[in-house]
Design a protein around this motif. Structure first.
Motif, PDB file in Angstrom:
ATOM      1  N   VAL A 140      32.341  50.274  33.429  1.00 29.00           N
ATOM      2  CA  VAL A 140      32.383  48.840  33.191  1.00 29.00           C
ATOM      3  C   VAL A 140      32.752  48.122  34.479  1.00 29.00           C
ATOM      4  N   ILE A 141      31.980  47.098  34.818  1.00 27.58           N
ATOM      5  CA  ILE A 141      32.265  46.293  36.004  1.00 27.58           C
ATOM      6  C   ILE A 141      33.338  45.258  35.677  1.00 27.58           C
ATOM      7  N   VAL A 142      33.132  44.539  34.600  1.00 27.50           N
ATOM      8  CA  VAL A 142      34.092  43.513  34.187  1.00 27.50           C
ATOM      9  C   VAL A 142      34.101  43.450  32.659  1.00 27.50           C
ATOM     10  N   SER A 143      35.274  43.143  32.109  1.00 25.23           N
ATOM     11  CA  SER A 143      35.398  43.012  30.654  1.00 25.23           C
ATOM     12  C   SER A 143      36.358  41.871  30.368  1.00 25.23           C
ATOM     13  N   GLY A 144      36.423  41.488  29.110  1.00 30.39           N
ATOM     14  CA  GLY A 144      37.325  40.408  28.754  1.00 30.39           C
ATOM     15  C   GLY A 144      37.113  39.923  27.339  1.00 30.39           C
ATOM     16  N   THR A 145      37.592  38.709  27.101  1.00 27.26           N
ATOM     17  CA  THR A 145      37.539  38.103  25.782  1.00 27.26           C
ATOM     18  C   THR A 145      37.017  36.679  25.908  1.00 27.26           C
ATOM     19  N   GLU A 160      32.097  50.424  45.931  1.00 23.53           N
ATOM     20  CA  GLU A 160      33.490  50.108  45.594  1.00 23.53           C
ATOM     21  C   GLU A 160      33.576  48.597  45.407  1.00 23.53           C
ATOM     22  N   ILE A 161      33.557  48.152  44.160  1.00 20.47           N
ATOM     23  CA  ILE A 161      33.457  46.716  43.896  1.00 20.47           C
ATOM     24  C   ILE A 161      34.740  46.096  43.362  1.00 20.47           C
ATOM     25  N   LYS A 162      35.853  46.805  43.443  1.00 22.94           N
ATOM     26  CA  LYS A 162      37.074  46.325  42.798  1.00 22.94           C
ATOM     27  C   LYS A 162      37.540  44.960  43.290  1.00 22.94           C
ATOM     28  N   ASP A 163      37.214  44.584  44.542  1.00 22.08           N
ATOM     29  CA  ASP A 163      37.663  43.293  45.065  1.00 22.08           C
ATOM     30  C   ASP A 163      36.533  42.290  45.289  1.00 22.08           C
ATOM     31  N   VAL A 164      35.367  42.538  44.724  1.00 23.20           N
ATOM     32  CA  VAL A 164      34.242  41.612  44.852  1.00 23.20           C
ATOM     33  C   VAL A 164      34.491  40.414  43.934  1.00 23.20           C
ATOM     34  N   ALA A 165      34.400  39.214  44.501  1.00 22.42           N
ATOM     35  CA  ALA A 165      34.594  38.000  43.703  1.00 22.42           C
ATOM     36  C   ALA A 165      33.379  37.783  42.808  1.00 22.42           C
ATOM     37  N   LEU A 166      33.639  37.523  41.526  1.00 21.82           N
ATOM     38  CA  LEU A 166      32.577  37.334  40.544  1.00 21.82           C
ATOM     39  C   LEU A 166      32.818  36.075  39.728  1.00 21.82           C
ATOM     40  N   GLY A 213      31.388  28.285  29.002  1.00 25.95           N
ATOM     41  CA  GLY A 213      32.629  28.457  29.730  1.00 25.95           C
ATOM     42  C   GLY A 213      32.432  29.496  30.816  1.00 25.95           C
ATOM     43  N   SER A 214      33.300  29.480  31.820  1.00 18.68           N
ATOM     44  CA  SER A 214      33.205  30.475  32.891  1.00 18.68           C
ATOM     45  C   SER A 214      34.582  30.709  33.493  1.00 18.68           C
ATOM     46  N   VAL A 215      34.673  31.811  34.233  1.00 19.11           N
ATOM     47  CA  VAL A 215      35.917  32.181  34.881  1.00 19.11           C
ATOM     48  C   VAL A 215      35.578  32.916  36.176  1.00 19.11           C
ATOM     49  N   TYR A 216      36.425  32.765  37.170  1.00 22.04           N
ATOM     50  CA  TYR A 216      36.298  33.506  38.422  1.00 22.04           C
ATOM     51  C   TYR A 216      37.216  34.708  38.325  1.00 22.04           C
ATOM     52  N   THR A 217      36.714  35.876  38.705  1.00 24.33           N
ATOM     53  CA  THR A 217      37.500  37.097  38.562  1.00 24.33           C
ATOM     54  C   THR A 217      37.036  38.159  39.547  1.00 24.33           C
ATOM     55  N   THR A 218      37.727  39.272  39.564  1.00 25.10           N
ATOM     56  CA  THR A 218      37.305  40.464  40.308  1.00 25.10           C
ATOM     57  C   THR A 218      37.401  41.644  39.343  1.00 25.10           C
ATOM     58  N   PRO A 219      36.634  42.692  39.575  1.00 21.92           N
ATOM     59  CA  PRO A 219      36.712  43.846  38.678  1.00 21.92           C
ATOM     60  C   PRO A 219      38.103  44.467  38.606  1.00 21.92           C
ATOM     61  N   SER A 220      38.903  44.337  39.650  1.00 23.84           N
ATOM     62  CA  SER A 220      40.237  44.952  39.634  1.00 23.84           C
ATOM     63  C   SER A 220      41.291  44.072  38.963  1.00 23.84           C
ATOM     64  N   SER A 221      40.968  42.827  38.665  1.00 24.66           N
ATOM     65  CA  SER A 221      41.957  41.945  38.045  1.00 24.66           C
ATOM     66  C   SER A 221      42.043  42.212  36.542  1.00 24.66           C
ATOM     67  N   ALA A 222      42.950  41.514  35.887  1.00 21.19           N
ATOM     68  CA  ALA A 222      43.129  41.655  34.439  1.00 21.19           C
ATOM     69  C   ALA A 222      41.830  41.265  33.729  1.00 21.19           C
ATOM     70  N   PRO A 223      41.672  41.673  32.479  1.00 17.38           N
ATOM     71  CA  PRO A 223      40.455  41.293  31.744  1.00 17.38           C
ATOM     72  C   PRO A 223      40.246  39.770  31.779  1.00 17.38           C
ATOM     73  N   ALA A 224      38.991  39.400  31.911  1.00 22.45           N
ATOM     74  CA  ALA A 224      38.629  37.978  32.007  1.00 22.45           C
ATOM     75  C   ALA A 224      38.852  37.292  30.670  1.00 22.45           C
ATOM     76  N   ALA A 225      39.343  36.066  30.706  1.00 23.29           N
ATOM     77  CA  ALA A 225      39.539  35.260  29.497  1.00 23.29           C
ATOM     78  C   ALA A 225      38.714  33.998  29.647  1.00 23.29           C
TER      79      ALA A 225
END
Length: 170
Positions: free
Chosen positions: A48-53, A125-131, A153-165
């Motif tokens: 998984v690249i990014v996950s959230g709610t 290695e994409i953990k710090d790529v801004a998305l 809705g949208s959010v700015y996140t990185t794969p290494s950060s907490a799940p996107a909300a």
């Protein structure tokens, strides 16, 4: 001069050789690329690249509604600069979540298998790529249409950060 029988025979044989494709209505055709493998099955078999709610206060979910979650490269600083670009950043991936029988909040995940084939390559290695992760509740379930009842809705996140909300609003 050609005989009418010969012309009719050629036309009949070419019609018989023409490939026949099953008829697919517009809604099904637009949904196929994103709905071939259910989101949960993709996430279970792929990293998984990014996950959230995704949440939406007082959202009315229609019977055909679908939640589309897209991912593009770039975070808050890049978003400011992209306004000056002639061509916006393309989406890297998308998932479609049918909303029939579901209520908010809805969990999502975008695995590597959801990346578009023609999307710009991501580093290994994409953990710090801004998305930028965006979500849209589409009431008619067709990604190509926009309606006044659709929520976004949208959010700015990185794969290494907490799940996107992501919080949806009109």
């Amino acid at each position: 001069m050609q005989s009418p029988r010969l012309i009719l025979a050629v036309l009949a044989s070419s019609a018989a050789l023409a490939p026949t494709a099953p008829r697919v209505d517009r809604r099904t055709a637009l949904a196929l690329p994103l709905a071939v493998v259910p989101v949960a099955a993709r996430a279970a078999t792929d990293d998984v690249i990014v996950s959230g709610t995704v949440s939406a206060a007082d959202a009315v979910v229609g019977p055909d509604a679908a939640l589309y979650v897209t991912m593009r490269r770039g975070g808050a600083p890049q978003a400011a600069f992209s306004k000056f670009k002639a061509v916006p950043e393309p989406s890297l991936a998308a998932v479609r979540i049918p909303m029939k029988g579901k209520t908010f909040p809805v969990d999502f995940s975008i695995p590597r298998s959801a990346l578009f084939p023609d999307a710009p390559a991501l580093p290994a290695e994409i953990k710090d790529v801004a998305l930028t992760v965006s979500a849209r509740l589409d009431q008619d379930g067709v990604a190509a249409t926009r309606g006044p009842e659709d929520l976004v809705g949208s959010v700015y996140t990185t794969p290494s950060s907490a799940p996107a909300a992501i919080s949806l609003e009109p």
